[in-house]
Design an enzyme around this catalytic site. Sequence first.
Site, PDB file in Angstrom:
ATOM      1  N   GLU A  75       0.814  -1.213   0.000  1.00 27.03           N
ATOM      2  CA  GLU A  75       0.000   0.000   0.000  1.00 27.03           C
ATOM      3  C   GLU A  75       0.854   1.272   0.000  1.00 27.03           C
ATOM      4  O   GLU A  75       0.516   2.249  -0.659  1.00 27.03           O
ATOM      5  CB  GLU A  75      -0.934  -0.008   1.214  1.00 27.03           C
ATOM      6  N   ASP A  76       1.939   1.250   0.736  1.00 27.55           N
ATOM      7  CA  ASP A  76       2.680   2.495   0.972  1.00 27.55           C
ATOM      8  C   ASP A  76       4.044   2.608   0.291  1.00 27.55           C
ATOM      9  O   ASP A  76       4.727   3.614   0.449  1.00 27.55           O
ATOM     10  CB  ASP A  76       2.877   2.707   2.487  1.00 27.55           C
TER      11      ASP A  76
END
Length: 356
Positions: free
Chosen positions: A77-78
């Site tokens: 996600e990051d």
Amino acid sequence: MGVIEERSLTWVTDYFSGSELELVERAYRQALDAHNGQRRASGEPYIDHCIEVSRMLAELGLDHRAVAAGLLHDVVEDTDLTVEQIRERFDDEVARLVDGVTKLAYIDTMSKMGSRDMEAQEAESLRKMFLAMVDDVRVVLIKLADRLHNMRTLSSLPPDRRERIARETLEIFAPLANRLGIWQIKWELEDLGFRHYDPETYYHIAHLINERQEERENYIQRVIAELQARLRLEGISAVVEGRPKHIYSIYRKMRRKGVDFDQIYDVRGLRVIVDSVQDCYAALGVVHSLWKPIPGQFDDFIATPKDNMYQSLHTAVVGPEGKTVEAQIRTREMHRRIRDRVPLAIQGGGQTRHCL
Ligand code: MN
């Protein structure tokens, strides 16, 4: 220098060795590299969050792959890393766990769109969907550990975001932890959620509890001594202790019963641990012969366990000085299951699919 000497990963050797330890170490190095330079709202290096999440998973008794996935849970996600790369560098199982957690981020987005006060039914269907979306209970446990650490560090966020996340925690995540039988996480999520969602009421109740701490402590010690003496007389071997209080459960009971703080029975709580189921009922008889039971307050969760498999006898009685006392009675085995926080879903191996 091995990675386990760096930062705070030393605890992993308490849980893993050999090739399992090697996998967790590799996941750590990968997460450290991927999150390099990132910081959390609190200012700490991002990797600290990943370490704390994976540590909780190890404490819950999860396997090395789940702990590795805990370290890697935010990389897709990051950071630039993909699920495919995780599959190549680790294995299919670790990749599936990380992918599952990443997909669950979707639930956050959905509840953001919800109205300010979600209907109970709506929250229930979100919880159901949450569980239906995963085919491995470890994914939910990683998400719960992630949420718990985010809640512990929530103070660094602006108030409006804090309130939203706190509400979601109370409505979705704490009930999920309850359903999976991970009480320690459930209680902490509830108290942290309540503190950030309704700080005024939270601190009011906390203050009332502290104010009467000593008085209540003395009272409970007297009740414990009296009960212990009588149990001994009856030949029942038992450990009797006072019970810690959880602010959110007191608040909920006040709301549900429409009563004052003073009328909450389990503010004075006892726990009686015995050897056998037979002794549970014998101890219940002793409690009821010493003090008058309060009608409608008896629950037999031994004959009829809760959905999450919780087992105990619950009763409330009029104790000395006319004060209400709530007692939980259970066997050592039932108590061990609750205390050790090992979710039934993962007992006997991490591979069990959830059946909720
Ligand atoms: Mn996270």
